[in-house]
Design a protein around this motif. Structure first.
Motif, PDB file in Angstrom:
ATOM      1  N   ALA A  90       0.765  -1.281  -0.124  1.00 17.41           N
ATOM      2  CA  ALA A  90       0.006  -0.001   0.065  1.00 17.41           C
ATOM      3  C   ALA A  90       0.749   1.278  -0.032  1.00 17.41           C
ATOM      4  O   ALA A  90       0.367   2.328  -0.745  1.00 17.41           O
ATOM      5  CB  ALA A  90      -1.044  -0.074   1.262  1.00 17.41           C
ATOM      6  N   ARG A 124       0.688   3.393  -3.323  1.00 14.45           N
ATOM      7  CA  ARG A 124      -0.194   4.411  -3.315  1.00 14.45           C
ATOM      8  C   ARG A 124      -1.432   4.188  -3.762  1.00 14.45           C
ATOM      9  O   ARG A 124      -2.105   5.207  -4.110  1.00 14.45           O
ATOM     10  CB  ARG A 124       0.804   5.853  -3.489  1.00 14.45           C
ATOM     11  N   LYS A 125      -1.845   3.192  -3.975  1.00 18.55           N
ATOM     12  CA  LYS A 125      -3.217   2.799  -4.491  1.00 18.55           C
ATOM     13  C   LYS A 125      -4.145   3.298  -3.522  1.00 18.55           C
ATOM     14  O   LYS A 125      -4.287   2.713  -2.245  1.00 18.55           O
ATOM     15  CB  LYS A 125      -3.257   1.304  -4.701  1.00 18.55           C
ATOM     16  N   ASP A 126      -5.273   3.609  -4.000  1.00 20.31           N
ATOM     17  CA  ASP A 126      -6.614   4.068  -3.225  1.00 20.31           C
ATOM     18  C   ASP A 126      -7.472   3.023  -3.038  1.00 20.31           C
ATOM     19  O   ASP A 126      -8.005   2.349  -3.710  1.00 20.31           O
ATOM     20  CB  ASP A 126      -7.318   5.100  -3.934  1.00 20.31           C
ATOM     21  N   PHE A 127      -7.562   2.262  -1.582  1.00 18.27           N
ATOM     22  CA  PHE A 127      -8.472   1.470  -1.262  1.00 18.27           C
ATOM     23  C   PHE A 127      -9.847   1.800  -0.542  1.00 18.27           C
ATOM     24  O   PHE A 127     -10.461   0.953   0.130  1.00 18.27           O
ATOM     25  CB  PHE A 127      -7.427   0.404  -0.597  1.00 18.27           C
ATOM     26  N   TYR A 181      -6.705  -0.607   3.601  1.00 21.91           N
ATOM     27  CA  TYR A 181      -7.482   0.303   3.740  1.00 21.91           C
ATOM     28  C   TYR A 181      -6.888   1.395   4.634  1.00 21.91           C
ATOM     29  O   TYR A 181      -6.591   2.567   4.183  1.00 21.91           O
ATOM     30  CB  TYR A 181      -8.836  -0.072   4.139  1.00 21.91           C
ATOM     31  N   THR A 205      -3.794   1.923   5.688  1.00 22.87           N
ATOM     32  CA  THR A 205      -2.358   2.209   4.979  1.00 22.87           C
ATOM     33  C   THR A 205      -2.762   3.199   3.954  1.00 22.87           C
ATOM     34  O   THR A 205      -2.194   4.409   3.644  1.00 22.87           O
ATOM     35  CB  THR A 205      -1.575   1.405   4.664  1.00 22.87           C
ATOM     36  N   SER A 206      -3.637   2.891   3.176  1.00 19.17           N
ATOM     37  CA  SER A 206      -4.070   3.730   2.045  1.00 19.17           C
ATOM     38  C   SER A 206      -4.544   5.074   2.279  1.00 19.17           C
ATOM     39  O   SER A 206      -4.343   6.147   1.819  1.00 19.17           O
ATOM     40  CB  SER A 206      -5.095   3.042   1.140  1.00 19.17           C
ATOM     41  N   GLU A 207      -5.502   5.001   3.322  1.00 21.02           N
ATOM     42  CA  GLU A 207      -6.001   6.235   4.006  1.00 21.02           C
ATOM     43  C   GLU A 207      -4.959   7.196   4.443  1.00 21.02           C
ATOM     44  O   GLU A 207      -5.034   8.410   4.305  1.00 21.02           O
ATOM     45  CB  GLU A 207      -7.062   6.083   5.069  1.00 21.02           C
ATOM     46  N   ASN A 230      -3.197   8.589   0.904  1.00 20.36           N
ATOM     47  CA  ASN A 230      -3.956   9.541   0.290  1.00 20.36           C
ATOM     48  C   ASN A 230      -4.831  10.429   0.959  1.00 20.36           C
ATOM     49  O   ASN A 230      -5.408  11.195   0.587  1.00 20.36           O
ATOM     50  CB  ASN A 230      -4.848   8.461  -0.562  1.00 20.36           C
TER      51      ASN A 230
END
Length: 223
Positions: free
Chosen positions: A127, A131-134, A181, A183-185, A188
């Motif tokens: 993640a 840097r993918k948005d989950f 989720y 980590t993505s938050e 981003n």
């Protein structure tokens, strides 16, 4: 040109804020995991009996609510340590039961611990690097955790071992998703509070470990 410089300045500030959030979160998470492990070791050494489920649930949700209410103050840190220390303390008696009941209980505990570490580091690293948005997983995770929690209560009160194993498998998948989720938050901008980010990741790691341990004990435990 001025607009480009302003945009670049905002972007740089956002990057610095994100890096600070991630650094603070993982620092606090590391400390609370060590503290939680120390409390578990204390409970094991003192041979504390398993706590009543209502005490466990009441303590968990009460401390979680308190930490959330204090998340923007220095007292929020005290809430984090109270919650993680309490959860570690409740884990100690469970580990004692497994270790004493099974000939290879200690080995399975270490396997679950190592597996949890590998899974967490792998998912967090993915993640952070991509840097993918989950964020699209939010609704699914909320619904899934609620269903799994209710099923876990049913398995406990009605003594349904088959359902308990299914719940453990479900929780493993859900906690993997929660790690991605959360980590993505952080990466981003969806989460800006390191106290709540720490709590979410801690809960994910705790449930991932206990679920993996339950499955290992069920399938590979030696009487």
């Amino acid at each position: 040109m001025a607009e480009q410089m302003r945009v670049a300045s905002i972007s740089r500030e956002q990057t610095l804020a994100t890096n600070k959030l991630i650094r603070n979160t993982y620092t606090l998470l590391s400390i609370t995991l060590l503290f939680s492990a120390a409390m578990a070791a204390f409970a094991m050494t003192a041979n504390i009996p398993p706590l009543n489920i209502f005490i466990v649930l009441g303590g968990y949700f009460g401390l979680l609510f308190l930490t959330n209410a204090l998340r923007n103050s220095i007292w929020g840190l005290a809430g984090v340590f109270a919650l993680t220390g309490f959860m570690g303390f409740t884990l100690g008696p469970i580990l004692n039961l497994y270790i004493q009941a099974l000939a290879n209980g200690s080995q399975l505990v270490m396997m679950a611990l190592g597996g949890t570490g590998v899974i967490f580091l792998g998912l967090s690293g993915y993640a952070l690097s991509t840097r993918k948005d989950f964020s699209f997983m939010r609704g699914f995770l909320f619904a899934g955790i609620l269903v799994a929690f209710i099923a876990a209560l049913a398995a406990y009160f009605f003594s349904m071992p088959g359902l308990a194993l299914a719940v453990s498998a479900m929780f493993m998948l859900l906690m993997c998703g929660l790690i991605l989720y959360q980590t993505s938050e952080m990466v981003n901008g969806g989460e800006t509070n390191y106290i709540m980010a720490t709590i979410t990741l801690y809960v994910a790691i705790y449930n991932l470990f206990t679920s993996l341990l339950h499955l290992l004990m069920a399938f590979f435990g030696e009487d």
